[in-house]
Enzyme design. Sequence first.
Site, PDB file in Angstrom:
ATOM      1  N   CYS A  68       0.836  -1.201   0.000  1.00 44.45           N
ATOM      2  CA  CYS A  68       0.000   0.000   0.000  1.00 44.45           C
ATOM      3  C   CYS A  68       0.873   1.255   0.000  1.00 44.45           C
ATOM      4  O   CYS A  68       1.494   1.570  -1.003  1.00 44.45           O
ATOM      5  CB  CYS A  68      -0.993  -0.034   1.161  1.00 44.45           C
ATOM      6  SG  CYS A  68      -2.373   1.132   0.959  1.00 44.45           S
ATOM      7  N   HIS A 154      -3.648  -5.327   0.501  1.00 42.63           N
ATOM      8  CA  HIS A 154      -3.230  -5.654   1.868  1.00 42.63           C
ATOM      9  C   HIS A 154      -3.416  -7.149   2.149  1.00 42.63           C
ATOM     10  O   HIS A 154      -4.400  -7.546   2.775  1.00 42.63           O
ATOM     11  CB  HIS A 154      -4.066  -4.866   2.878  1.00 42.63           C
ATOM     12  CG  HIS A 154      -3.645  -3.451   3.064  1.00 42.63           C
ATOM     13  ND1 HIS A 154      -2.581  -3.082   3.867  1.00 42.63           N
ATOM     14  CD2 HIS A 154      -4.147  -2.302   2.551  1.00 42.63           C
ATOM     15  CE1 HIS A 154      -2.454  -1.761   3.857  1.00 42.63           C
ATOM     16  NE2 HIS A 154      -3.386  -1.258   3.068  1.00 42.63           N
ATOM     17  N   GLU A 156      -1.981  -8.812   4.329  1.00 46.06           N
ATOM     18  CA  GLU A 156      -1.869  -9.032   5.778  1.00 46.06           C
ATOM     19  C   GLU A 156      -3.181  -8.752   6.504  1.00 46.06           C
ATOM     20  O   GLU A 156      -3.329  -9.083   7.686  1.00 46.06           O
ATOM     21  CB  GLU A 156      -0.744  -8.158   6.358  1.00 46.06           C
ATOM     22  CG  GLU A 156      -1.074  -6.701   6.604  1.00 46.06           C
ATOM     23  CD  GLU A 156      -1.053  -5.811   5.362  1.00 46.06           C
ATOM     24  OE1 GLU A 156      -1.003  -4.578   5.525  1.00 46.06           O
ATOM     25  OE2 GLU A 156      -1.104  -6.341   4.231  1.00 46.06           O
TER      26      GLU A 156
END
Length: 215
Positions: A68, A154, A156
């Site tokens: 990001c 993202h 994660e």
Amino acid sequence: MQRFQLGAARIRVWHVHKGELPRDVGEADAYLVGGSPASVFDQHEWIAQLTGFIRRAHAGKRRLAGICFGHQIIHHALGGRVERAAGGWGLGVYSVGLTRKLPKLPVRQQLSLPAMHRDQVVQPAPDLNRYAGSDFCPNYFTGLEGQVLTLQGHPEFTIPFLDAFLSVSSHRFDAQVLERARSSLLLPEDSKGMCHVIRRFLLATPQTAKEPVRS
């Protein structure tokens, strides 16, 4: 970092927004630059410091990964351009066309990940190759073999985390954007496979980092 399952790797965290940076690029074999509420074009001293560090780390042949904001500032530091997205927020789970087969990612030529951004890379840094993109976000996933790997999404983020974020931050978004984002959380996504790709990149030895990625 648990989502990347880095095993016994020695991990250190620098809080760059507080002025923390490695004294020397050789302090680590690889650096992962994560997300931030800031924009790369904000006039913060720490952003200028991080930009300079990225340039030095790249010149020093350190592996660089970005997610990001990290994706954006690596391109910004290495000669690309980042702007506010003309299409507005990229929020929720959305798909981009995958132009390269990578291990643990689907054969279907689509990459779907949680996302939360309104800036994006509009001109990639020289030498960085595009691995995935769409009309909305053309330079979504990029890299330079064994040296750089950057991603707008993202991997994660878990879906429950993103759902909770949308709940507490609903006042920030237009109702239609928010509804579309909430509906997208039911779609299949590829976070587990992308975490594998990032882990493989971060843990590569100098020898394997130069090898082509195979399925």
